[in-house]
Design a protein around this motif. Structure first.
Motif, mmCIF file in Angstrom:
data_model
loop_
_atom_site.group_PDB
_atom_site.id
_atom_site.type_symbol
_atom_site.label_atom_id
_atom_site.label_comp_id
_atom_site.label_asym_id
_atom_site.label_seq_id
_atom_site.Cartn_x
_atom_site.Cartn_y
_atom_site.Cartn_z
ATOM 1 N N TYR A 203 2.543 -16.369 0.998
ATOM 2 C CA TYR A 203 3.370 -15.195 0.693
ATOM 3 C C TYR A 203 2.640 -14.251 -0.261
ATOM 4 O O TYR A 203 2.673 -13.033 -0.092
ATOM 5 N N LYS A 204 1.994 -14.819 -1.247
ATOM 6 C CA LYS A 204 1.243 -14.008 -2.219
ATOM 7 C C LYS A 204 0.127 -13.228 -1.532
ATOM 8 O O LYS A 204 -0.026 -12.011 -1.747
ATOM 9 N N ASN A 205 -0.641 -13.895 -0.697
ATOM 10 C CA ASN A 205 -1.772 -13.236 -0.032
ATOM 11 C C ASN A 205 -1.315 -12.125 0.903
ATOM 12 O O ASN A 205 -1.939 -11.056 0.971
ATOM 13 N N ALA A 206 -0.228 -12.360 1.618
ATOM 14 C CA ALA A 206 0.271 -11.349 2.551
ATOM 15 C C ALA A 206 0.787 -10.122 1.800
ATOM 16 O O ALA A 206 0.509 -8.982 2.196
ATOM 17 N N PHE A 207 1.526 -10.344 0.718
ATOM 18 C CA PHE A 207 2.012 -9.204 -0.074
ATOM 19 C C PHE A 207 0.850 -8.423 -0.674
ATOM 20 O O PHE A 207 0.805 -7.188 -0.595
ATOM 21 N N GLU A 208 -0.099 -9.133 -1.288
ATOM 22 C CA GLU A 208 -1.192 -8.456 -1.986
ATOM 23 C C GLU A 208 -2.146 -7.750 -1.028
ATOM 24 O O GLU A 208 -2.786 -6.757 -1.401
ATOM 25 N N LYS A 209 -2.222 -8.218 0.215
ATOM 26 C CA LYS A 209 -3.038 -7.524 1.209
ATOM 27 C C LYS A 209 -2.469 -6.135 1.493
ATOM 28 O O LYS A 209 -3.204 -5.154 1.656
ATOM 29 N N GLU A 210 -1.135 -6.039 1.524
ATOM 30 C CA GLU A 210 -0.486 -4.748 1.749
ATOM 31 C C GLU A 210 -0.335 -3.948 0.464
ATOM 32 O O GLU A 210 -0.160 -2.725 0.510
ATOM 33 N N ASN A 211 -0.392 -4.629 -0.682
ATOM 34 C CA ASN A 211 -0.190 -3.980 -1.986
ATOM 35 C C ASN A 211 -1.293 -4.415 -2.940
ATOM 36 O O ASN A 211 -1.038 -5.182 -3.888
ATOM 37 N N PRO A 212 -2.525 -3.977 -2.732
ATOM 38 C CA PRO A 212 -3.656 -4.485 -3.524
ATOM 39 C C PRO A 212 -3.613 -4.127 -5.003
ATOM 40 O O PRO A 212 -4.341 -4.720 -5.792
ATOM 41 N N ASP A 213 -2.742 -3.189 -5.387
ATOM 42 C CA ASP A 213 -2.643 -2.795 -6.795
ATOM 43 C C ASP A 213 -1.578 -3.586 -7.557
ATOM 44 O O ASP A 213 -1.343 -3.335 -8.741
ATOM 45 N N VAL A 214 -0.918 -4.540 -6.900
ATOM 46 C CA VAL A 214 0.093 -5.380 -7.555
ATOM 47 C C VAL A 214 -0.242 -6.845 -7.280
ATOM 48 O O VAL A 214 -0.488 -7.232 -6.137
ATOM 49 N N LYS A 215 -0.258 -7.650 -8.325
ATOM 50 C CA LYS A 215 -0.564 -9.076 -8.209
ATOM 51 C C LYS A 215 0.661 -9.912 -8.577
ATOM 52 O O LYS A 215 1.355 -9.599 -9.554
ATOM 53 N N ILE A 216 0.904 -10.940 -7.804
ATOM 54 C CA ILE A 216 2.008 -11.860 -8.087
ATOM 55 C C ILE A 216 1.515 -13.008 -8.971
ATOM 56 O O ILE A 216 0.500 -13.640 -8.674
ATOM 57 N N LYS A 217 2.256 -13.277 -10.020
ATOM 58 C CA LYS A 217 2.019 -14.469 -10.845
ATOM 59 C C LYS A 217 3.233 -15.381 -10.649
ATOM 60 O O LYS A 217 4.313 -15.119 -11.155
#
Length: 335
Positions: free
Chosen positions: A41-55
């Protein structure tokens, strides 16, 4: 010429610094999703939103709910994503979740969302309990295949059953709630007392009883249907059984801090793209256009208990206090 080069270099540097500043935006997300799907889930979100990182901050539902309540006046989470609807209802009641309607919410099945006005949480998927029954162990021990909840109180199952502690696990709590709502309080507590006589132990993870059943540590694990299907697909000698009155619940997302980055995570979590990931593990997801069949997932239609999620949230503390007083002595040590 030199001035133009210097200006161009400076502009590039400013642009890079701005990009790096955006890339440094980290959002703390509390979750009870199973550990093995967090990276996806983290990788898929960050691929579309590279300026936001999930912790991610991850624990079982009960522990995560208690953590959020304890941090009410000094919240550390910015988003809650993948927590049971009954917990989300309680967090909303306590003012921890902020009302927010994500983009695309009209594409979701309303039955999995916050039913109240001024909505603060929205469904990702629905998850169900099941009984994981190790047929190989059962054959060795001459144990019959259970068909109902009442079967599990028979003396031949003594010491062969595990289930999640409802104070630690949402999986455990939703089954206790299902029994209480289906049977009524007196009959349900009496049933749980009889079941406790046959219980080997209570775990602090919703999936662990099924894992233990798959490994032959117990014959029977009251656990997560999705975990049972996954283990069976991997070759475990399991029957995944859904007695009538099985517990189930919505798994949902909500906003704690009203930052732009946090809202983007909530928006993405209800998107079709996110639901296409959920459906790889859960056959029932929130998006109306996303459907799939999970191999070896048990039949739940007709077995589902009628669940009042607001009641589950409101009565949670009292139910867990009573359960812990009666049955906590058989719980595994917390790691």
């Amino acid at each position: 010429m030199k001035n133009r080069l210097m200006k161009g270099t400076l502009a590039t540097l400013v642009s890079l610094l701005a990009t790096n500043a955006l890339a440094a935006t980290e959002v703390t997300v509390y979750t009870a999703f199973e550990t093995d799907i967090l990276a996806k889930y983290k990788n898929a979100f960050e691929k579309e939103n590279p300026d936001v990182k999930i912790k991610w901050v991850r624990d079982s539902t009960g522990i995560m709910t208690a953590k959020l309540l304890a941090e009410k006046n000094n919240p550390h989470a910015e988003v809650v994503w993948g927590l049971a609807g009954s917990s989300m209802a309680l967090l909303k009641e306590e003012g921890i979740l902020k009302p927010y309607t994500p983009k695309g919410a009209d594409e979701l099945n309303a039955s999995l969302n916050d039913p109240q006005s001024n909505q603060a949480w929205f469904g990702n998927d629905a998850f169900f309990n099941a009984v994981c029954f190790n047929e190989a162990v059962a054959k060795q021990l001459n144990l019959p295949k259970p068909q109902s909840w009442e079967d599990l109180t028979k003396p031949e199952y003594k010491g062969h059953i595990a289930m999640p502690n409802p104070a630690s696990s949402g999986t455990g709590y939703m089954q206790v709630s299902a029994w209480l709502q289906k049977m009524g309080e007196d009959q349900a507590w009496d049933y749980m007392k009889k079941l406790d006589n046959n219980m080997a132990h209570y775990t602090h993870s919703g999936s662990k009883p099924c894992v233990q059943a798959a490994m032959g540590e117990v014959a029977i694990g009251i656990s997560m249907a999705v975990r049972g299907a996954k283990l069976k697909n991997q070759g475990a000698p399991l029957a995944v059984i859904t007695p009538k009155g099985i517990g189930w619940e919505s798994e949902a997302v909500g906003l704690v801090e009203e930052s732009a980055a946090a809202k983007r995570i909530v928006d993405w979590s209800v998107s079709k793209a996110a639901n296409e990931l959920y459906v790889e593990s859960y056959p029932v997801v929130a998006h109306k256009d996303v459907k799939a069949v999970v191999s070896n997932y048990p039949e739940v239609e007709g077995a589902m208990a009628e669940m009042d999620f607001a009641k589950m949230g409101a009565e949670r503390a009292e139910i867990l206090k009573t359960w812990s007083k009666k049955f906590d002595g058989k719980s595994e040590p917390k790691s």
